[in-house]
Design an enzyme around this catalytic site. Structure first.
Site, PDB file in Angstrom:
ATOM      1  N   SER A 140      -0.527   5.116  -4.025  1.00  0.00           N
ATOM      2  CA  SER A 140      -1.627   6.049  -4.268  1.00  0.00           C
ATOM      3  C   SER A 140      -1.300   7.386  -3.619  1.00  0.00           C
ATOM      4  CB  SER A 140      -2.916   5.482  -3.652  1.00  0.00           C
ATOM      5  OG  SER A 140      -3.950   6.448  -3.616  1.00  0.00           O
ATOM      6  N   TYR A 153      -7.758   2.658   4.349  1.00  0.00           N
ATOM      7  CA  TYR A 153      -7.207   2.610   2.991  1.00  0.00           C
ATOM      8  C   TYR A 153      -5.941   3.453   2.903  1.00  0.00           C
ATOM      9  CZ  TYR A 153      -6.477   3.277  -1.964  1.00  0.00           C
ATOM     10  OH  TYR A 153      -5.893   3.341  -3.211  1.00  0.00           O
ATOM     11  N   PRO A 183      -0.565   7.172  -7.967  1.00  0.00           N
ATOM     12  CA  PRO A 183      -1.494   7.963  -8.776  1.00  0.00           C
ATOM     13  C   PRO A 183      -2.519   8.714  -7.932  1.00  0.00           C
ATOM     14  CG  PRO A 183      -1.504   5.614  -9.380  1.00  0.00           C
ATOM     15  CD  PRO A 183      -0.877   5.749  -8.031  1.00  0.00           C
ATOM     16  N   GLY A 184      -3.037   9.788  -8.514  1.00  0.00           N
ATOM     17  CA  GLY A 184      -4.227  10.448  -7.993  1.00  0.00           C
ATOM     18  C   GLY A 184      -5.450   9.773  -8.587  1.00  0.00           C
TER      19      GLY A 184
END
Length: 252
Positions: A140, A153, A183-184
């Site tokens: 992420s 997280y 990913p964004g």
């Protein structure tokens, strides 16, 4: 003979889209997740629409005993796994570190780090014996930038990136490719899970933005796994056009 791909967290979002994409490429798929009814539905869709075989494994990746029991059920003809997609992961809550829930922290650590490591270790055994394979870890933007309310997280996804780099080094001599995809904003169940089913909070994350879709990420994974044998894509950082990083987003 079709190659075999194992996809964790295949019941929705990026995992489901990636499974469908790999099926189109002719991969027999081992799909895992916690929701058996969704696994069966996806299996039926795949087998009806593509000339492939599908094996379902229902378990919670946080539970090592259940994970091991599920992996031990894999028949011999399914054990030569060519691609492992470590997609299972989640964010739980967005509280600041002084007000966060220990249970949610543990849930994220057990899913995003411990579960990924335990399952990977078992699959890597076969890959090293065959001196062939490809591991794709879904990370992420949180593994690159740390933002308010995301301490653990973000830490878990930083760990995924570090683990990916370590895997790449350690498995180099075994001809095993390793890739991180970060990913964004992606419009999946991610935010709904993060905010305990609060649809308004989940919708607000993407307000004024055209986010990535699960298929956008699946397309990037397709690119990664279809490169020639001499090419390894180490990292992909993929964002919506309106998002520069975890801090800067242009909302209409």
């Amino acid at each position: 003979m079709n190659k075999i791909a194992l996809i964790t967290g295949a019941t929705s979002g990026i995992g489901e889209a990636t499974t469908l994409t790999l099926a189109k490429l002719g991969y027999n798929t081992i799909i895992t997740g916690r929701r058996e009814e969704r696994l069966i539905k996806l299996k039926n869709t795949l087998e009806n629409n593509h000339k492939i075989k599908v094996l379902t494994l229902c378990f919670d990746i946080r539970n090592q005993e259940d994970t091991m029991a599920a992996l031990q059920k894999i028949p011999v003809e399914w054990q030569k796994i060519d691609i492992l997609i470590n997609n299972a992961g989640l964010a739980a809550g967005a509280e600041k570190v002084d007000d966060a829930s220990w249970d949610k922290w543990k849930q994220m650590i057990d899913t995003n780090i411990t579960g990924l490591l335990f399952l990977s270790k078992e699959i890597i055994k076969g890959m090293t014996e065959r001196k062939n394979g490809h591991i794709v870890n879904i990370s992420s933007i949180a593994g690159i930038n740390v933002y308010e309310g995301g301490s653990v997280y973000c830490a878990s996804k930083h760990a995924v990136n570090a683990i990916t780099q370590g895997m790449r080094i350690d498995l180099l001599k075994y001809n095993i490719k390793v890739t991180s995809v970060s990913p964004g904003m992606v419009d999946t169940e991610f935010s709904l899970v993060r905010f305990d089913g609060d649809q308004d909070k989940a919708d607000n994350v993407y307000k004024g933005v055209v986010p990535l879709s699960a298929q956008d990420i699946a397309d990037s994974i397709e690119f990664v796994v279809t490169r020639p044998g001499h090419v390894n894509i180490n990292d992909i950082l993929i964002m919506p056009a309106q998002q520069a990083n975890a801090y800067y987003t242009h909302r209409e």
